[in-house]
Design a protein around this motif. Sequence first.
Motif, mmCIF file in Angstrom:
data_model
loop_
_atom_site.group_PDB
_atom_site.id
_atom_site.type_symbol
_atom_site.label_atom_id
_atom_site.label_comp_id
_atom_site.label_asym_id
_atom_site.label_seq_id
_atom_site.Cartn_x
_atom_site.Cartn_y
_atom_site.Cartn_z
ATOM 1 N N GLU A 21 86.650 61.448 85.212
ATOM 2 C CA GLU A 21 87.087 62.575 84.668
ATOM 3 C C GLU A 21 88.655 62.588 84.233
ATOM 4 O O GLU A 21 89.415 62.172 85.293
ATOM 5 N N ALA A 22 89.018 62.768 83.147
ATOM 6 C CA ALA A 22 90.449 62.620 82.717
ATOM 7 C C ALA A 22 91.350 63.543 83.440
ATOM 8 O O ALA A 22 92.304 63.256 83.846
ATOM 9 N N GLU A 23 90.821 64.799 83.886
ATOM 10 C CA GLU A 23 91.746 65.784 84.621
ATOM 11 C C GLU A 23 91.852 65.412 86.086
ATOM 12 O O GLU A 23 92.940 65.476 86.740
ATOM 13 N N THR A 24 90.533 65.312 86.489
ATOM 14 C CA THR A 24 90.411 65.116 88.306
ATOM 15 C C THR A 24 90.429 63.673 88.597
ATOM 16 O O THR A 24 90.643 63.388 89.793
ATOM 17 N N GLU A 25 90.338 62.686 87.579
ATOM 18 C CA GLU A 25 89.877 61.404 87.884
ATOM 19 C C GLU A 25 88.755 61.176 88.848
ATOM 20 O O GLU A 25 88.623 60.439 89.431
ATOM 21 N N GLU A 26 87.962 62.112 88.862
ATOM 22 C CA GLU A 26 86.609 62.047 89.695
ATOM 23 C C GLU A 26 85.643 61.087 89.103
ATOM 24 O O GLU A 26 85.618 61.157 87.842
ATOM 25 N N LYS A 27 85.441 60.124 89.872
ATOM 26 C CA LYS A 27 84.459 59.145 89.698
ATOM 27 C C LYS A 27 83.133 59.385 89.339
ATOM 28 O O LYS A 27 82.415 60.239 90.136
ATOM 29 N N ILE A 28 82.348 59.103 88.357
ATOM 30 C CA ILE A 28 80.759 59.589 87.985
ATOM 31 C C ILE A 28 80.303 58.199 87.578
ATOM 32 O O ILE A 28 80.434 57.338 87.017
ATOM 33 N N ILE A 29 78.860 58.387 88.134
ATOM 34 C CA ILE A 29 77.828 57.285 87.854
ATOM 35 C C ILE A 29 76.708 58.224 87.113
ATOM 36 O O ILE A 29 76.476 59.313 87.572
ATOM 37 N N GLU A 30 76.443 57.726 85.796
ATOM 38 C CA GLU A 30 75.441 58.450 85.117
ATOM 39 C C GLU A 30 74.569 57.692 84.357
ATOM 40 O O GLU A 30 75.091 56.489 83.967
ATOM 41 N N GLY A 31 73.152 58.046 83.861
ATOM 42 C CA GLY A 31 72.509 57.309 83.136
ATOM 43 C C GLY A 31 70.929 58.049 83.411
ATOM 44 O O GLY A 31 70.831 58.770 83.863
ATOM 45 N N TYR A 32 70.093 57.079 82.541
ATOM 46 C CA TYR A 32 68.614 57.618 82.711
ATOM 47 C C TYR A 32 67.955 56.689 83.832
ATOM 48 O O TYR A 32 68.104 55.634 83.943
ATOM 49 N N PHE A 33 67.163 57.637 84.802
ATOM 50 C CA PHE A 33 66.556 56.979 85.935
ATOM 51 C C PHE A 33 64.989 56.873 85.595
ATOM 52 O O PHE A 33 64.500 56.229 86.486
ATOM 53 N N ALA A 34 64.543 57.312 84.521
ATOM 54 C CA ALA A 34 63.231 57.386 84.248
ATOM 55 C C ALA A 34 63.121 57.748 82.369
ATOM 56 O O ALA A 34 64.072 58.428 81.939
ATOM 57 N N VAL A 35 62.231 56.774 81.692
ATOM 58 C CA VAL A 35 62.373 56.849 80.517
ATOM 59 C C VAL A 35 60.862 57.227 80.087
ATOM 60 O O VAL A 35 59.554 56.633 80.500
ATOM 61 N N PHE A 36 60.537 58.137 79.335
ATOM 62 C CA PHE A 36 59.408 58.658 78.763
ATOM 63 C C PHE A 36 58.680 57.670 77.734
ATOM 64 O O PHE A 36 59.213 56.928 76.933
ATOM 65 N N ASN A 37 57.305 57.645 77.626
ATOM 66 C CA ASN A 37 56.615 57.189 76.599
ATOM 67 C C ASN A 37 56.809 55.600 76.455
ATOM 68 O O ASN A 37 56.849 55.071 75.493
ATOM 69 N N SER A 38 57.087 54.915 77.458
ATOM 70 C CA SER A 38 57.468 53.501 77.412
ATOM 71 C C SER A 38 56.704 52.827 78.500
ATOM 72 O O SER A 38 56.627 53.176 79.789
ATOM 73 N N GLU A 39 55.643 51.973 78.086
ATOM 74 C CA GLU A 39 54.846 51.218 78.934
ATOM 75 C C GLU A 39 55.430 50.440 79.948
ATOM 76 O O GLU A 39 56.306 49.688 79.239
ATOM 77 N N THR A 40 55.178 50.314 81.230
ATOM 78 C CA THR A 40 55.629 49.401 82.092
ATOM 79 C C THR A 40 54.552 48.603 82.702
ATOM 80 O O THR A 40 53.403 49.217 82.952
ATOM 81 N N GLU A 41 54.540 47.210 82.689
ATOM 82 C CA GLU A 41 53.515 46.621 83.186
ATOM 83 C C GLU A 41 53.596 46.238 84.889
ATOM 84 O O GLU A 41 54.469 45.821 85.281
ATOM 85 N N LEU A 42 52.562 46.964 85.519
ATOM 86 C CA LEU A 42 52.701 46.806 87.096
ATOM 87 C C LEU A 42 52.026 45.436 87.522
ATOM 88 O O LEU A 42 52.883 44.861 88.375
#
Length: 203
Positions: A21-42
């Motif tokens: 964060e620009a003001e606080t310099e707080e570190k952030i981790i972000e992103g998608y942890f699950a995606v919809f309508n996407s086949e995964t092969e088990l």
Amino acid sequence: MNKSKERQIRSLPSELTTRAEAETEEKIIEGYFAVFNSETELWPGAYEEIDPAAFNDSISNDVRALINHDTNLVLGRTKSGTLQLRVDNRGLWGSIKVNEEDSDAVNLYSRLKRGDVDQCSFGFTILEEETEFREDGTIKWRLKKIDLHEISVVTFPAYADTSVHARKADYERDKKRMLESKKNQLRERLKNGVKTTNAGEEN
């Protein structure tokens, strides 16, 4: 179909990013942890995908963000506001505020920033799903409703052996039910066919 509440884990390569964060310099981790309508092969011939409404009833749960699913390594928590979750058209997105007094969290942030780690998983139980036996001989489960427990940043994303084992048990059970259903339908057709034939003979 309603499911038993056996805990499961699913993993995927993701686009997790880091920022400060620009003001606080707080570190952030972000992103998608699950995606919809996407086949995964088990495993070969067995697939799974997540319905866009799957998280609707559990997005407000008290969810933890962990490192490698280790409950002793907590990165953030929705209850404390250090983890924020939201659902959009693409999937389940999360934002974690890194605790700079936690060396494990800071080290993970650095590894993500360098690109050494960029994978994620989520832990959950299945509440409702649809099963499809396809004409090509494969099977697909569509997760309709799940109970979300935690999300994790992981070093090596993989389906846990226990989860695959549970899915294979589901496969055997669902296949047995499908065969029983087909047998019952055949019996009904034969029964109705006999009745129709007999009725025609009487006339």
